[in-house]
Scaffold this motif. Structure first.
Motif, mmCIF file in Angstrom:
data_model
loop_
_atom_site.group_PDB
_atom_site.id
_atom_site.type_symbol
_atom_site.label_atom_id
_atom_site.label_comp_id
_atom_site.label_asym_id
_atom_site.label_seq_id
_atom_site.Cartn_x
_atom_site.Cartn_y
_atom_site.Cartn_z
ATOM 1 N N LEU A 1 50.262 18.463 10.432
ATOM 2 C CA LEU A 1 50.698 17.444 11.377
ATOM 3 C C LEU A 1 49.961 17.601 12.704
ATOM 4 N N ALA A 2 49.549 16.496 13.280
ATOM 5 C CA ALA A 2 48.950 16.495 14.607
ATOM 6 C C ALA A 2 49.492 15.294 15.376
ATOM 7 N N ILE A 3 49.820 15.522 16.629
ATOM 8 C CA ILE A 3 50.237 14.429 17.515
ATOM 9 C C ILE A 3 49.108 14.240 18.499
ATOM 10 N N ASN A 4 48.581 13.037 18.538
ATOM 11 C CA ASN A 4 47.394 12.798 19.347
ATOM 12 C C ASN A 4 47.666 11.667 20.331
ATOM 13 N N LEU A 5 47.795 12.038 21.613
ATOM 14 C CA LEU A 5 48.043 11.065 22.673
ATOM 15 C C LEU A 5 46.908 11.118 23.693
ATOM 16 N N ASP A 6 45.678 11.239 23.220
ATOM 17 C CA ASP A 6 44.546 11.280 24.146
ATOM 18 C C ASP A 6 43.508 10.228 23.776
ATOM 19 N N SER A 7 42.415 10.223 24.496
ATOM 20 C CA SER A 7 41.400 9.172 24.317
ATOM 21 C C SER A 7 40.725 9.218 22.950
ATOM 22 N N ASN A 8 40.858 10.331 22.222
ATOM 23 C CA ASN A 8 40.294 10.398 20.870
ATOM 24 C C ASN A 8 41.119 9.588 19.875
ATOM 25 N N ASN A 9 42.287 9.141 20.290
ATOM 26 C CA ASN A 9 43.157 8.368 19.414
ATOM 27 C C ASN A 9 43.624 7.107 20.143
ATOM 28 N N ALA A 10 42.686 6.326 20.579
ATOM 29 C CA ALA A 10 43.027 5.082 21.283
ATOM 30 C C ALA A 10 43.755 4.139 20.335
ATOM 31 N N THR A 11 44.758 3.454 20.856
ATOM 32 C CA THR A 11 45.496 2.493 20.042
ATOM 33 C C THR A 11 44.673 1.228 19.840
ATOM 34 N N TYR B 1 50.344 7.598 16.584
ATOM 35 C CA TYR B 1 50.241 8.815 17.377
ATOM 36 C C TYR B 1 50.299 10.084 16.538
ATOM 37 N N VAL B 2 50.747 9.971 15.294
ATOM 38 C CA VAL B 2 50.878 11.125 14.405
ATOM 39 C C VAL B 2 49.784 11.035 13.357
ATOM 40 N N ALA C 1 45.409 -1.576 20.737
ATOM 41 C CA ALA C 1 45.508 -2.411 21.929
ATOM 42 C C ALA C 1 44.743 -1.815 23.110
ATOM 43 N N GLY C 2 44.120 -0.635 22.931
ATOM 44 C CA GLY C 2 43.278 -0.070 23.986
ATOM 45 C C GLY C 2 43.861 1.110 24.748
ATOM 46 N N GLY C 3 45.121 1.481 24.521
ATOM 47 C CA GLY C 3 45.711 2.628 25.221
ATOM 48 C C GLY C 3 45.107 3.938 24.753
ATOM 49 N N ASP C 4 44.878 4.868 25.714
ATOM 50 C CA ASP C 4 44.277 6.146 25.312
ATOM 51 C C ASP C 4 44.832 7.340 26.090
#
Length: 183
Positions: free
Chosen positions: A69-79, A59-60, A81-84
């Protein structure tokens, strides 16, 4: 009597000379001095901001522009396992995202301010702030005090319960970190 006249004459001459030449006061001065100020990436700056490298390191991110530093919890940084993104009508807590360290020369109070359409739904917490106490870094008069060389690990809580936010809604756009010397 001549001596008094002589002393008075010399005194008058000195006063007249000072008036003619000025008193040494000035209206303006322009002086050039060498001052070196350089930008360092977040990990090397006086106020270090760096991901912990732990379990939530996905996420970082570094935005690729000077090591910020950037915290990215959106669809541009999908995990992997598929979470976005975070859930609607839920509380999401992500522990140990990044570290703030005072690499300067004096003790500082660190606070933050947030911007974004729903920035009030996002809180940043330190190890010493429990999630249930209702406080976060920068809320009211709640800065984190860091002595020289000390650091704190920061976590995040996103509370969308009872809020009318849905898929694709922006919660937080940016965070500004403020470090003020305490002395």
């Amino acid at each position: 009597m001549e001596r008094r006249k002589f002393i008075a004459g010399v005194g008058s001459l000195a006063a007249g000379g000072a008036a003619a030449l000025g008193t040494g006061a000035f209206t303006s001065v322009s002086a050039t001095r060498n001052i070196d100020v350089e930008v360092a990436d977040d990990a090397s700056a006086y106020l270090r901001l760096e991901g912990t490298g732990g379990a939530n390191s996905e996420y970082v991110t570094d935005d690729g522009n000077g090591g910020t530093l950037a915290i990215n919890l959106d669809s541009n940084n999908a995990t992997g396992a598929g979470g976005d993104g975070v859930n609607p009508d839920a509380v999401t807590q992500i522990d140990d995202l990044f570290v703030i360290e005072n690499q300067g020369t004096q003790e500082v109070d660190v606070s933050l301010s947030k911007s974004g359409d729903n920035s009030g739904l996002v809180k940043f917490y330190t190890d010493s702030n429990a999630y249930d106490d209702g406080t976060s870094i920068g809320s009211g008069n709640n800065p984190v005090t860091l002595s020289t060389g000390s650091s704190v690990t920061v976590s995040i809580e996103i509370d969308t319960e009872g809020e009318s936010v849905g898929d694709g809604d922006e919660l937080l756009d940016s965070v500004t970190f403020n470090a003020d010397a305490t002395s």
